[in-house]
Design a protein around this motif. Structure first.
Motif, PDB file in Angstrom:
ATOM      1  N   ALA A  89     -11.370   9.430   4.354  1.00  0.00           N
ATOM      2  CA  ALA A  89     -12.471   8.546   4.723  1.00  0.00           C
ATOM      3  C   ALA A  89     -12.633   7.306   3.865  1.00  0.00           C
ATOM      4  O   ALA A  89     -13.410   6.419   4.217  1.00  0.00           O
ATOM      5  CB  ALA A  89     -13.783   9.336   4.703  1.00  0.00           C
ATOM      6  N   CYS A  90     -11.922   7.189   2.732  1.00  0.00           N
ATOM      7  CA  CYS A  90     -12.239   6.089   1.810  1.00  0.00           C
ATOM      8  C   CYS A  90     -11.106   5.095   1.565  1.00  0.00           C
ATOM      9  O   CYS A  90     -11.345   3.981   1.133  1.00  0.00           O
ATOM     10  CB  CYS A  90     -12.709   6.636   0.471  1.00  0.00           C
ATOM     11  N   GLY A  91      -9.874   5.491   1.792  1.00  0.00           N
ATOM     12  CA  GLY A  91      -8.745   4.563   1.626  1.00  0.00           C
ATOM     13  C   GLY A  91      -8.239   4.413   0.206  1.00  0.00           C
ATOM     14  O   GLY A  91      -7.285   3.678  -0.028  1.00  0.00           O
ATOM     15  N   ALA A  92      -8.837   5.110  -0.760  1.00  0.00           N
ATOM     16  CA  ALA A  92      -8.393   4.959  -2.154  1.00  0.00           C
ATOM     17  C   ALA A  92      -6.954   5.429  -2.352  1.00  0.00           C
ATOM     18  O   ALA A  92      -6.259   4.979  -3.255  1.00  0.00           O
ATOM     19  CB  ALA A  92      -9.321   5.742  -3.086  1.00  0.00           C
ATOM     20  N   CYS A  93      -6.522   6.326  -1.495  1.00  0.00           N
ATOM     21  CA  CYS A  93      -5.200   6.945  -1.658  1.00  0.00           C
ATOM     22  C   CYS A  93      -4.146   6.293  -0.776  1.00  0.00           C
ATOM     23  O   CYS A  93      -3.067   6.866  -0.590  1.00  0.00           O
ATOM     24  CB  CYS A  93      -5.291   8.417  -1.309  1.00  0.00           C
ATOM     25  N   ALA A  94      -4.438   5.101  -0.242  1.00  0.00           N
ATOM     26  CA  ALA A  94      -3.516   4.475   0.717  1.00  0.00           C
ATOM     27  C   ALA A  94      -2.156   4.163   0.084  1.00  0.00           C
ATOM     28  O   ALA A  94      -2.069   3.664  -1.041  1.00  0.00           O
ATOM     29  CB  ALA A  94      -4.133   3.192   1.268  1.00  0.00           C
ATOM     30  N   VAL A  95      -1.131   4.496   0.806  1.00  0.00           N
ATOM     31  CA  VAL A  95       0.239   4.089   0.472  1.00  0.00           C
ATOM     32  C   VAL A  95       0.875   3.602   1.761  1.00  0.00           C
ATOM     33  O   VAL A  95       0.341   3.817   2.857  1.00  0.00           O
ATOM     34  CB  VAL A  95       1.064   5.254  -0.121  1.00  0.00           C
ATOM     35  N   LEU A  96       2.009   2.951   1.636  1.00  0.00           N
ATOM     36  CA  LEU A  96       2.734   2.512   2.822  1.00  0.00           C
ATOM     37  C   LEU A  96       3.774   3.555   3.177  1.00  0.00           C
ATOM     38  O   LEU A  96       4.550   4.000   2.322  1.00  0.00           O
ATOM     39  CB  LEU A  96       3.414   1.160   2.576  1.00  0.00           C
ATOM     40  N   LEU A  97       3.770   3.944   4.435  1.00  0.00           N
ATOM     41  CA  LEU A  97       4.779   4.859   4.951  1.00  0.00           C
ATOM     42  C   LEU A  97       5.557   4.070   6.000  1.00  0.00           C
ATOM     43  O   LEU A  97       5.005   3.713   7.045  1.00  0.00           O
ATOM     44  CB  LEU A  97       4.100   6.080   5.574  1.00  0.00           C
TER      45      LEU A  97
ATOM     46  N   GLY B  60      -5.822   0.805  -3.206  1.00  0.00           N
ATOM     47  CA  GLY B  60      -5.837   1.057  -1.763  1.00  0.00           C
ATOM     48  C   GLY B  60      -6.119  -0.210  -0.980  1.00  0.00           C
ATOM     49  O   GLY B  60      -5.537  -0.439   0.089  1.00  0.00           O
ATOM     50  N   GLN B  61      -7.011  -1.042  -1.504  1.00  0.00           N
ATOM     51  CA  GLN B  61      -7.299  -2.315  -0.834  1.00  0.00           C
ATOM     52  C   GLN B  61      -6.039  -3.180  -0.777  1.00  0.00           C
ATOM     53  O   GLN B  61      -5.725  -3.785   0.253  1.00  0.00           O
ATOM     54  CB  GLN B  61      -8.394  -3.087  -1.590  1.00  0.00           C
ATOM     55  N   VAL B  62      -5.335  -3.234  -1.893  1.00  0.00           N
ATOM     56  CA  VAL B  62      -4.128  -4.069  -1.949  1.00  0.00           C
ATOM     57  C   VAL B  62      -3.045  -3.517  -1.024  1.00  0.00           C
ATOM     58  O   VAL B  62      -2.347  -4.274  -0.336  1.00  0.00           O
ATOM     59  CB  VAL B  62      -3.620  -4.183  -3.404  1.00  0.00           C
ATOM     60  N   VAL B  63      -2.928  -2.201  -0.967  1.00  0.00           N
ATOM     61  CA  VAL B  63      -1.932  -1.595  -0.067  1.00  0.00           C
ATOM     62  C   VAL B  63      -2.243  -1.978   1.386  1.00  0.00           C
ATOM     63  O   VAL B  63      -1.357  -2.429   2.135  1.00  0.00           O
ATOM     64  CB  VAL B  63      -1.908  -0.059  -0.242  1.00  0.00           C
ATOM     65  N   SER B  64      -3.487  -1.820   1.788  1.00  0.00           N
ATOM     66  CA  SER B  64      -3.838  -2.125   3.176  1.00  0.00           C
ATOM     67  C   SER B  64      -3.677  -3.613   3.475  1.00  0.00           C
ATOM     68  O   SER B  64      -3.178  -3.999   4.543  1.00  0.00           O
ATOM     69  CB  SER B  64      -5.280  -1.692   3.467  1.00  0.00           C
ATOM     70  N   ALA B  65      -4.090  -4.449   2.537  1.00  0.00           N
ATOM     71  CA  ALA B  65      -3.985  -5.889   2.764  1.00  0.00           C
ATOM     72  C   ALA B  65      -2.522  -6.345   2.750  1.00  0.00           C
ATOM     73  O   ALA B  65      -2.158  -7.278   3.477  1.00  0.00           O
ATOM     74  CB  ALA B  65      -4.786  -6.649   1.711  1.00  0.00           C
TER      75      ALA B  65
END
Ligand code: FES
Ligand code: FES
Length: 153
Positions: free
Chosen positions: A43-51, A103-108
């Motif tokens: 729910a928060c995106g802190a753990c975002a990585v690129l797959l 996570g913000q940088v990964v998504s952006a």
């Protein structure tokens, strides 16, 4: 079980339990602690990585599900030094505690790779899954726009 993961261009063969999450392998087994754990429930995106170039919540993925894919963490994104996007985050003061920032940088990063000149609305839509408890949203948006060459006074 044994899994082979391609993380930031390096192959790692690991023995993991079949319920082990990708985020735990990244942080605890590979020492890539730039990826954060916030809610641990997607729910928060802190753990975002690129797959394979697409942002995913690594707390929702089993390590085994990443086998055969290319995983890029914040360390991989900034391997050559701060990216223009990261420099824009600094320039726009787009962080406070910084916990959400990887996570913000990964998504952006994924957004700008697919849409180099997004509108503010497109930035907000793409980043909707990245929460910031410090409320830096306006500055994060400005940083993404700055990195795309727009929105800077
Ligand atoms: S820790 Fe994975 S989405 Fe919050
Ligand atoms: S800068 Fe603190 S959570 Fe976003």
């Amino acid at each position: 079980m044994r899994v082979a993961l391609d993380v930031n261009g390096e192959r790692h063969v690991l023995d993991v339990s079949d319920t082990r999450r990708l985020v735990d392998v990244l942080r605890d087994d590979l020492g890539l602690t730039g990826t954060k754990v916030g809610c641990a429930e997607g729910a928060c995106g802190a753990c975002a990585v690129l797959l394979d170039g697409r942002p995913v919540a690594s707390c929702l993925l089993l390590a085994a599900q990443a086998e055969g894919c290319s995983v890029t963490t914040i360390e991989g994104i900034s391997r050559g030094g701060p990216t223009p996007l990261q420099e824009a985050f600094v320039a726009e003061d787009a962080l406070q505690c910084g916990y959400c920032t990887p996570g913000q940088v990964v998504s952006a990063t994924a957004l700008l790779a697919s849409l180099p000149q997004p509108t503010p609305e497109q930035v907000r839509a793409a980043m909707v899954g990245n929460l910031c408890r410090c409320g830096a949203y306006p500055r994060i948006e400005r940083a993404v726009l700055r990195a795309s060459g727009q929105g800077v006074d």
